[in-house]
Structure formats: structure tokens, C-alpha cells
Design a protein around this motif. Structure first.
Motif, PDB file in Angstrom:
ATOM      1  N   MET A 144       0.848  -1.184   0.000  1.00 15.46           N
ATOM      2  CA  MET A 144       0.000   0.000   0.000  1.00 15.46           C
ATOM      3  C   MET A 144       0.891   1.244   0.000  1.00 15.46           C
ATOM      4  SD  MET A 144      -2.856   1.279   2.772  1.00 15.46           S
ATOM      5  CE  MET A 144      -1.726   1.663   4.077  1.00 15.46           C
ATOM      6  N   ILE A 145       0.565   2.181  -0.834  1.00 16.52           N
ATOM      7  CA  ILE A 145       1.282   3.446  -0.896  1.00 16.52           C
ATOM      8  C   ILE A 145       0.541   4.465  -0.022  1.00 16.52           C
ATOM      9  CG2 ILE A 145       0.070   4.164  -2.978  1.00 16.52           C
ATOM     10  CD1 ILE A 145       2.604   5.636  -3.814  1.00 16.52           C
ATOM     11  N   GLU A 146       1.290   5.254   0.734  1.00 13.68           N
ATOM     12  CA  GLU A 146       0.669   6.240   1.617  1.00 13.68           C
ATOM     13  C   GLU A 146       0.814   7.642   1.052  1.00 13.68           C
ATOM     14  OE1 GLU A 146       1.374   6.005   5.744  1.00 13.68           O
ATOM     15  OE2 GLU A 146       1.237   3.821   5.773  1.00 13.68           O
ATOM     16  N   MET A 147      -0.247   8.402   1.126  1.00 20.58           N
ATOM     17  CA  MET A 147      -0.272   9.790   0.679  1.00 20.58           C
ATOM     18  C   MET A 147      -0.135  10.683   1.911  1.00 20.58           C
ATOM     19  SD  MET A 147      -3.349  11.839  -1.340  1.00 20.58           S
ATOM     20  CE  MET A 147      -3.633  10.529  -2.479  1.00 20.58           C
ATOM     21  N   PRO A 148       0.626  11.770   1.817  1.00 19.42           N
ATOM     22  CA  PRO A 148       0.704  12.679   2.968  1.00 19.42           C
ATOM     23  C   PRO A 148      -0.655  13.340   3.236  1.00 19.42           C
ATOM     24  CG  PRO A 148       1.954  13.553   1.108  1.00 19.42           C
ATOM     25  CD  PRO A 148       1.427  12.220   0.694  1.00 19.42           C
ATOM     26  N   HIS A 203       0.775  17.598 -10.628  1.00 22.18           N
ATOM     27  CA  HIS A 203       2.055  16.878 -10.619  1.00 22.18           C
ATOM     28  C   HIS A 203       2.290  16.180  -9.283  1.00 22.18           C
ATOM     29  CE1 HIS A 203       3.472  17.992 -14.544  1.00 22.18           C
ATOM     30  NE2 HIS A 203       3.315  19.276 -14.289  1.00 22.18           N
ATOM     31  N   PHE A 204       1.872  16.813  -8.205  1.00 20.05           N
ATOM     32  CA  PHE A 204       2.032  16.210  -6.878  1.00 20.05           C
ATOM     33  C   PHE A 204       1.089  15.019  -6.695  1.00 20.05           C
ATOM     34  CE2 PHE A 204       1.142  15.642  -2.418  1.00 20.05           C
ATOM     35  CZ  PHE A 204       2.377  15.783  -1.804  1.00 20.05           C
ATOM     36  N   LEU A 205      -0.169  15.181  -7.083  1.00 19.41           N
ATOM     37  CA  LEU A 205      -1.198  14.176  -6.796  1.00 19.41           C
ATOM     38  C   LEU A 205      -1.279  13.029  -7.800  1.00 19.41           C
ATOM     39  CD1 LEU A 205      -4.089  16.552  -5.722  1.00 19.41           C
ATOM     40  CD2 LEU A 205      -2.793  15.011  -4.231  1.00 19.41           C
ATOM     41  N   LYS A 206      -0.933  13.285  -9.039  1.00 17.30           N
ATOM     42  CA  LYS A 206      -1.138  12.298 -10.107  1.00 17.30           C
ATOM     43  C   LYS A 206      -0.541  10.920  -9.800  1.00 17.30           C
ATOM     44  CE  LYS A 206      -0.829  11.757 -15.091  1.00 17.30           C
ATOM     45  NZ  LYS A 206      -0.317  12.316 -16.335  1.00 17.30           N
ATOM     46  N   PRO A 207       0.688  10.814  -9.298  1.00 18.82           N
ATOM     47  CA  PRO A 207       1.227   9.479  -9.008  1.00 18.82           C
ATOM     48  C   PRO A 207       0.380   8.694  -8.003  1.00 18.82           C
ATOM     49  CG  PRO A 207       2.976  11.129  -8.904  1.00 18.82           C
ATOM     50  CD  PRO A 207       1.686  11.868  -9.051  1.00 18.82           C
ATOM     51  N   TYR A 208      -0.210   9.379  -7.041  1.00 21.53           N
ATOM     52  CA  TYR A 208      -1.062   8.699  -6.056  1.00 21.53           C
ATOM     53  C   TYR A 208      -2.364   8.228  -6.701  1.00 21.53           C
ATOM     54  CZ  TYR A 208       2.116  10.781  -2.663  1.00 21.53           C
ATOM     55  OH  TYR A 208       3.234  11.150  -1.956  1.00 21.53           O
ATOM     56  N   PHE A 209      -2.955   9.095  -7.514  1.00 22.51           N
ATOM     57  CA  PHE A 209      -4.227   8.748  -8.142  1.00 22.51           C
ATOM     58  C   PHE A 209      -4.075   7.648  -9.190  1.00 22.51           C
ATOM     59  CE2 PHE A 209      -5.750  12.470  -6.041  1.00 22.51           C
ATOM     60  CZ  PHE A 209      -7.112  12.277  -5.918  1.00 22.51           C
ATOM     61  N   ASP A 211      -2.543   0.915  -5.685  1.00 25.97           N
ATOM     62  CA  ASP A 211      -2.208   0.520  -4.314  1.00 25.97           C
ATOM     63  C   ASP A 211      -2.422   1.646  -3.311  1.00 25.97           C
ATOM     64  OD1 ASP A 211      -1.540  -2.083  -4.975  1.00 25.97           O
ATOM     65  OD2 ASP A 211       0.561  -1.592  -5.335  1.00 25.97           O
ATOM     66  N   CYS A 212      -2.773   2.819  -3.803  1.00 28.87           N
ATOM     67  CA  CYS A 212      -3.078   3.946  -2.917  1.00 28.87           C
ATOM     68  C   CYS A 212      -4.575   3.908  -2.624  1.00 28.87           C
ATOM     69  CB  CYS A 212      -2.695   5.263  -3.571  1.00 28.87           C
ATOM     70  SG  CYS A 212      -2.880   6.683  -2.470  1.00 28.87           S
TER      71      CYS A 212
END
Length: 109
Positions: free
Chosen positions: A1-5, A81-87, A91-92
Motif C-alpha cells: 500500500m502506498i501512503e499519501m501525505p 504533478h504532486f497528486l497524479k502518481p497517487y491517483f 495501491d493507494c
């Protein structure tokens, strides 16, 4: 699981981290720092109106991340740019409707 700040993401893509229950306290500080006028003790609303993004995580009904932003203005390029990798990462643990809406919105840009 990837965690977002968790916290507040500025229009320039700067992340101001905070704990889940600190977001209002931090919102007061940010609103004062940037001289945003807020009323009725709702600094979070004025931040969102000024294109800040609130990132939080559900504690009771789900444990998904939730992202609140100004829908009429949308996220800035720096925020995307900040959010796109999480979305884009399955696994997020994001709310699926929010994930779909965000990805569709940035496709249109």
C-alpha cells in the motif's frame, strides 16, 4: 500500500503536513499567513476557495484518502504533478469515485 501525505497542498504544490485532527488549526494558521478573510470560523473553506487542496483519510466508515479541492477552478498544474502518481497507483487507497473524477478532470486539461 502506498501512503499519501495528509494535510494541505498549496496552489504551488507545497505540502503542509498535519495529523488528521489538526487540519482546522493548520487552516487557521495558513489563512492568517496569507491574509485570507474567513468568516464563521471556517478557514478550511477559504483555503479551498483559494485553490488549496485538503488531503485527509477516513477514520470511521472507510480508511480511504479523500481529497477536497475547488471544483470550479480545479487543481493547479503543480498540484496535479504532486497528486497524479497517487491517483494513478491502484495501491493507494483512494475513494474510487474521487480517483475516477480526478483522472477524468486532468485528462481534459
Amino acid at each position: 500500500m502506498i501512503e499519501m501525505p495528509i494535510g494541505w497542498l498549496s496552489p504551488t504544490g507545497e505540502m503542509v503536513k498535519c495529523d488528521t485532527f489538526e487540519h482546522i488549526t493548520i487552516a487557521f494558521s495558513l489563512a492568517d499567513k496569507y491574509n485570507f478573510n474567513y468568516k464563521d470560523f471556517k478557514p478550511d473553506e477559504v483555503l479551498i476557495e483559494n485553490q488549496w487542496i485538503h488531503i485527509t483519510r477516513g477514520l470511521f466508515l472507510d480508511h480511504d484518502y479523500h481529497v477536497y479541492y475547488n471544483l470550479s477552478k480545479g487543481p493547479t498544474v503543480e498540484q496535479i504533478h504532486f497528486l497524479k502518481p497517487y491517483f494513478e497507483n491502484e495501491d493507494c487507497p483512494l475513494d474510487e469515485l474521487e480517483r475516477e473524477m480526478f483522472l477524468e478532470r486532468i485528462e481534459m486539461l
